[in-house]
Write an enzyme that holds these catalytic residues in place. Structure first.
Site, PDB file in Angstrom:
ATOM      1  N   GLU A 118      43.127 -75.895  41.991  1.00 56.65           N
ATOM      2  CA  GLU A 118      44.569 -75.635  42.055  1.00 56.65           C
ATOM      3  C   GLU A 118      45.350 -76.949  42.087  1.00 56.65           C
ATOM      4  OE1 GLU A 118      45.199 -73.019  45.395  1.00 56.65           O
ATOM      5  OE2 GLU A 118      44.743 -71.242  44.215  1.00 56.65           O
TER       6      GLU A 118
ATOM      7  N   TYR B  56      38.481 -73.606  44.974  1.00 54.29           N
ATOM      8  CA  TYR B  56      39.877 -73.161  44.865  1.00 54.29           C
ATOM      9  C   TYR B  56      40.844 -74.346  44.956  1.00 54.29           C
ATOM     10  CZ  TYR B  56      38.984 -68.223  46.388  1.00 54.29           C
ATOM     11  OH  TYR B  56      38.594 -66.930  46.520  1.00 54.29           O
TER      12      TYR B  56
ATOM     13  N   GLU C 255      48.295 -55.168  28.396  1.00 51.81           N
ATOM     14  CA  GLU C 255      47.954 -53.908  27.736  1.00 51.81           C
ATOM     15  C   GLU C 255      46.505 -53.930  27.248  1.00 51.81           C
ATOM     16  OE1 GLU C 255      49.770 -53.064  23.762  1.00 51.81           O
ATOM     17  OE2 GLU C 255      50.780 -54.970  24.050  1.00 51.81           O
TER      18      GLU C 255
ATOM     19  N   LYS D 165      51.833 -74.662  48.649  1.00 52.84           N
ATOM     20  CA  LYS D 165      51.041 -74.793  47.411  1.00 52.84           C
ATOM     21  C   LYS D 165      51.696 -74.009  46.272  1.00 52.84           C
ATOM     22  CE  LYS D 165      48.384 -71.802  46.239  1.00 52.84           C
ATOM     23  NZ  LYS D 165      47.060 -71.475  46.677  1.00 52.84           N
TER      24      LYS D 165
ATOM     25  N   CYS E 150      48.974 -71.704  51.337  1.00 53.96           N
ATOM     26  CA  CYS E 150      49.478 -70.821  50.276  1.00 53.96           C
ATOM     27  C   CYS E 150      50.940 -71.057  49.908  1.00 53.96           C
ATOM     28  CB  CYS E 150      49.339 -69.356  50.684  1.00 53.96           C
ATOM     29  SG  CYS E 150      47.855 -68.969  51.589  1.00 53.96           S
TER      30      CYS E 150
ATOM     31  N   CYS F 263      48.522 -70.884  56.064  1.00 50.77           N
ATOM     32  CA  CYS F 263      49.161 -70.267  54.895  1.00 50.77           C
ATOM     33  C   CYS F 263      50.594 -70.734  54.737  1.00 50.77           C
ATOM     34  CB  CYS F 263      49.104 -68.748  55.014  1.00 50.77           C
ATOM     35  SG  CYS F 263      50.021 -67.927  53.714  1.00 50.77           S
TER      36      CYS F 263
ATOM     37  N   HIS G  54      53.580 -51.879  25.889  1.00 50.60           N
ATOM     38  CA  HIS G  54      53.644 -52.764  24.733  1.00 50.60           C
ATOM     39  C   HIS G  54      55.020 -53.393  24.591  1.00 50.60           C
ATOM     40  CE1 HIS G  54      52.370 -54.244  20.861  1.00 50.60           C
ATOM     41  NE2 HIS G  54      53.500 -53.804  20.350  1.00 50.60           N
TER      42      HIS G  54
HETATM   43  P1  NDP Z   1      35.475 -74.081  48.430  1.00 50.52           P
HETATM   44  O1  NDP Z   1      34.322 -73.756  49.280  1.00 50.52           O
HETATM   45  O2  NDP Z   1      36.049 -73.067  47.514  1.00 50.52           O
HETATM   46  O3  NDP Z   1      35.138 -75.364  47.542  1.00 50.52           O
HETATM   47  C1  NDP Z   1      34.570 -76.528  48.080  1.00 50.52           C
HETATM   48  C2  NDP Z   1      34.151 -77.398  46.920  1.00 50.52           C
HETATM   49  O4  NDP Z   1      33.731 -78.660  47.389  1.00 50.52           O
HETATM   50  C3  NDP Z   1      32.998 -76.810  46.145  1.00 50.52           C
HETATM   51  O5  NDP Z   1      33.200 -77.090  44.785  1.00 50.52           O
HETATM   52  C4  NDP Z   1      31.790 -77.576  46.700  1.00 50.52           C
HETATM   53  O6  NDP Z   1      30.751 -77.711  45.779  1.00 50.52           O
HETATM   54  C5  NDP Z   1      32.410 -78.927  46.955  1.00 50.52           C
HETATM   55  N1  NDP Z   1      31.742 -79.675  48.014  1.00 50.52           N
HETATM   56  C6  NDP Z   1      31.429 -79.244  49.253  1.00 50.52           C
HETATM   57  N2  NDP Z   1      30.865 -80.237  49.972  1.00 50.52           N
HETATM   58  C7  NDP Z   1      30.836 -81.321  49.173  1.00 50.52           C
HETATM   59  C8  NDP Z   1      30.373 -82.650  49.329  1.00 50.52           C
HETATM   60  N3  NDP Z   1      29.833 -83.065  50.468  1.00 50.52           N
HETATM   61  N4  NDP Z   1      30.487 -83.499  48.285  1.00 50.52           N
HETATM   62  C9  NDP Z   1      31.035 -83.080  47.118  1.00 50.52           C
HETATM   63  N5  NDP Z   1      31.488 -81.836  46.901  1.00 50.52           N
HETATM   64  C10 NDP Z   1      31.397 -80.966  47.920  1.00 50.52           C
HETATM   65  O7  NDP Z   1      36.548 -74.649  49.449  1.00 50.52           O
HETATM   66  P2  NDP Z   1      38.073 -74.970  49.306  1.00 50.52           P
HETATM   67  O8  NDP Z   1      38.305 -76.014  50.340  1.00 50.52           O
HETATM   68  O9  NDP Z   1      38.489 -75.236  47.908  1.00 50.52           O
HETATM   69  O10 NDP Z   1      38.746 -73.611  49.780  1.00 50.52           O
HETATM   70  C11 NDP Z   1      38.402 -73.053  51.046  1.00 50.52           C
HETATM   71  C12 NDP Z   1      38.734 -71.601  51.096  1.00 50.52           C
HETATM   72  O11 NDP Z   1      40.138 -71.445  51.195  1.00 50.52           O
HETATM   73  C13 NDP Z   1      38.345 -70.810  49.863  1.00 50.52           C
HETATM   74  O12 NDP Z   1      37.032 -70.390  49.923  1.00 50.52           O
HETATM   75  C14 NDP Z   1      39.309 -69.676  49.898  1.00 50.52           C
HETATM   76  O13 NDP Z   1      38.773 -68.660  50.690  1.00 50.52           O
HETATM   77  C15 NDP Z   1      40.535 -70.268  50.541  1.00 50.52           C
HETATM   78  N6  NDP Z   1      41.566 -70.587  49.535  1.00 50.52           N
HETATM   79  C16 NDP Z   1      42.090 -69.584  48.792  1.00 50.52           C
HETATM   80  C17 NDP Z   1      43.049 -69.834  47.847  1.00 50.52           C
HETATM   81  C18 NDP Z   1      43.592 -68.719  47.031  1.00 50.52           C
HETATM   82  O14 NDP Z   1      43.386 -67.575  47.389  1.00 50.52           O
HETATM   83  N7  NDP Z   1      44.259 -68.990  45.920  1.00 50.52           N
HETATM   84  C19 NDP Z   1      43.558 -71.183  47.619  1.00 50.52           C
HETATM   85  C20 NDP Z   1      42.924 -72.172  48.440  1.00 50.52           C
HETATM   86  C21 NDP Z   1      41.968 -71.881  49.356  1.00 50.52           C
HETATM   87  P3  NDP Z   1      29.643 -76.550  45.548  1.00 50.52           P
HETATM   88  O15 NDP Z   1      30.270 -75.527  44.659  1.00 50.52           O
HETATM   89  O16 NDP Z   1      28.522 -77.269  44.892  1.00 50.52           O
HETATM   90  O17 NDP Z   1      29.294 -76.042  46.911  1.00 50.52           O
END
Ligand code: NDP
Length: 485
Positions: A183, A179, A473, A52, A49, A44, A468
């Protein structure tokens, strides 16, 4: 005198581990040690976080300057100075790391700058050679980004690397639709990088409310992100001369990343710079940089966990019960290493519940229900509770939804739309889900989350007077459902 060196030994100095260590030492007067192999603050603070969010802030200024002219200001923005910003960001991260270290010290926790490996369920061995025994061991080792299983994947960066870039690329391909992918697509686009995003599914942000996903995806594209859904990366390598035909030399900046250089040294290619990529759509293109945001995995490899009797799950996560206890009774685990809900505030709460349970004689299960969260896309997405789709599977619902151009950006001539949405149970009238796509939606959902967590009904929202003129709102003025079912 205890038979162990410590009452508690924590592995990992991220948000969850540091909180548990401090509270156990201060509130329960436990003798606590903690080992961190990298920087204190964890994902984080050091590579997630916090940096970022600073990048989100940085990326939003270009629009602010543009909009200011429509509010009567004569402002001009020059180019974004990444090196200047990165230096300031690093100073802030150093400061925060210092805060984490002193919090531990002031709480009386002994910290070790070392990697810890379990020898048995009460013993850890540190990379410094020390062996330490503890009555309880708390694994809070976090997670790490994954690259897909693809030849030359090392040529691409992951989210950890983005904060260390020598310079920003002129163009980037971001792979993934979660995510981190969304982002960083928005952040880099805001900083002036040409962003292309490949996502293998039909719509980004799988699992969230579909209407919200649709609006975010539209907004991302209208801001200039070249989003290709139903598309994945199938091949990649260092670009060769013939790949560059048609690309002006000036279109390609040669900023090699550590990973690119490592890959090159290991025979992954013979030059730094642009990467040739073939998509599953048949197109091949050259990008300055490729970033994989394809998920994360728990940091459990080579830690001696299974040998110490700690069961790991399919993704390598520590399997724990509702009290965060692993299959080895003296070993507990919290945060991303357990792959439950991978969010900093959740890891902190898991750490506090662990201390209540183990050191204060007050068994406290972790509450993972109705966790509000935000995705810092542009516009932001704040969400708590069930999506319309998940709620409709569960029971009969009413959907209240409004989408409009908010005053501030509409006045500045932007077409941006925001969305406020409530999912309501027909039977209990409780608000099952609240989804906000809007600037500062993260701030709004924190407050809406209190009402939803308290079990507020739609009528409770209706009874609340509007503030308002604000965007939020609308959340208390939606009178008629747009859908029921
Ligand atoms: P996510 O699991 O959210 O996203 C991973 C993405 O990669 C998905 O779109 C997935 O597709 C795709 N993917 C996975 N494997 C492959 C592959 N082999 N080839 C192509 N695409 C692939 O993980 P993140 O790394 O983005 O984030 C991890 C965690 O970190 C989040 O779940 C969250 O809990 C936390 N986080 C929170 C944030 C916040 O609160 N603002 C910010 C950043 C992270 P598919 O959908 O098809 O599985």
């Amino acid at each position: 005198m205890s038979e162990f060196d410590y009452d508690l030994f924590v592995i990992g100095g991220g948000s969850g581990g540091v909180r548990a260590a401090r509270v156990a030492a201060m509130d329960a007067e436990a003798k606590v040690g903690l080992a961190e192999a990298d920087r204190y603050g964890g994902t984080c603070v050091i590579r997630g976080c916090v940096p970022k969010k600073l990048m989100v802030f940085a990326s939003e200024y270009a629009e602010v300057v543009e909009d200011a002219s429509n509010y009567g200001w004569s402002l001009q923005h020059g180019p974004f100075d990444w090196e200047n910003f990165r230096a300031r960001m690093n100073t802030e991260l150093d400061r925060l790391e210092g805060v984490y270290r002193s919090l531990l010290k002031n709480a009386g926790v002994t910290s070790y700058d070392a990697r810890a490996v379990l020898k048995d369920a009460h013993t850890v061995e540190l990379s410094t050679g020390e062996t330490i025994t503890a009555k309880h061991i708390l694994v809070a080792a976090g997670g790490h980004p994954l690259r897909p299983d693809l030849p030359n994947a090392d040529l691409g960066i992951v989210s950890d690397d983005i904060f260390h870039l020598e310079k920003l690329p002129r163009s980037i391909l971001i792979v993934g639709g979660g995510y981190i992918a969304c982002e960083f697509a928005c952040i880099l686009n805001g900083l002036g990088v040409e962003v292309t995003q490949y996502y293998r599914g039909a719509q980004v942000l799988r699992g969230f409310d579909e209407e919200a996903r649709g609006l975010i995806s539209e907004a991302m594209q209208s801001r200039g992100i070249d989003l290709h859904t139903g598309t994945d990366i199938v091949e990649m390598r260092c670009a060769e001369e013939e790949d560059l035909t048609g690309h002006r030399e000036s279109d390609i900046s040669m900023g090699a990343t550590t990973h690119q250089l490592e890959a090159l040294r290991n025979g992954g290619g013979d030059r730094d710079g642009p990467i040739w990529v073939k998509g599953s759509n048949g197109n091949s293109r050259v990008f300055d940089m490729v970033m994989f945001a394809t998920g994360r995995a728990p940091n459990t490899g080579g830690m001696g966990l299974e040998e110490a009797g700690v069961r790991l799950g399919r993704k390598g996560e520590v399997v724990v019960d509702k009290y965060s206890q692993s299959s080895a009774p003296s070993v507990y685990a919290i945060g991303d290493v357990t792959d439950r809900v991978n969010l900093t505030p959740v890891a902190i709460r898991e750490g506090m519940a662990f201390v209540e349970t183990v050191f204060k004689g007050n068994p406290t299960p972790v509450d993972h229900d109705l966790i509000p969260s935000a995705i810092f896309t542009q516009p932001e997405f704040g969400t708590v509770g069930l999506s319309e789709e998940a709620a409709a599977e569960q029971e009969a619902i009413e959907v209240y939804c409004t989408s409009f151009r908010p005053m501030q950006t509409a006045f500045a001539g932007r077409q941006d739309r925001v969305m406020m949405k409530l999912i309501v149970s027909q039977e209990t009238r409780r608000v099952l889900g609240c989804h906000i796509v809007a600037p500062n939606a993260g701030e709004m959902i924190q407050l809406a989350g209190i009402a939803v967590k308290m079990g507020a009904t739609k009528e409770d929202f209706d009874r609340t007077c509007a503030v308002h003129p604000t965007m939020s709102e609308e959340i208390v003025t939606m009178r008629k459902p747009v859908r029921t079912g």
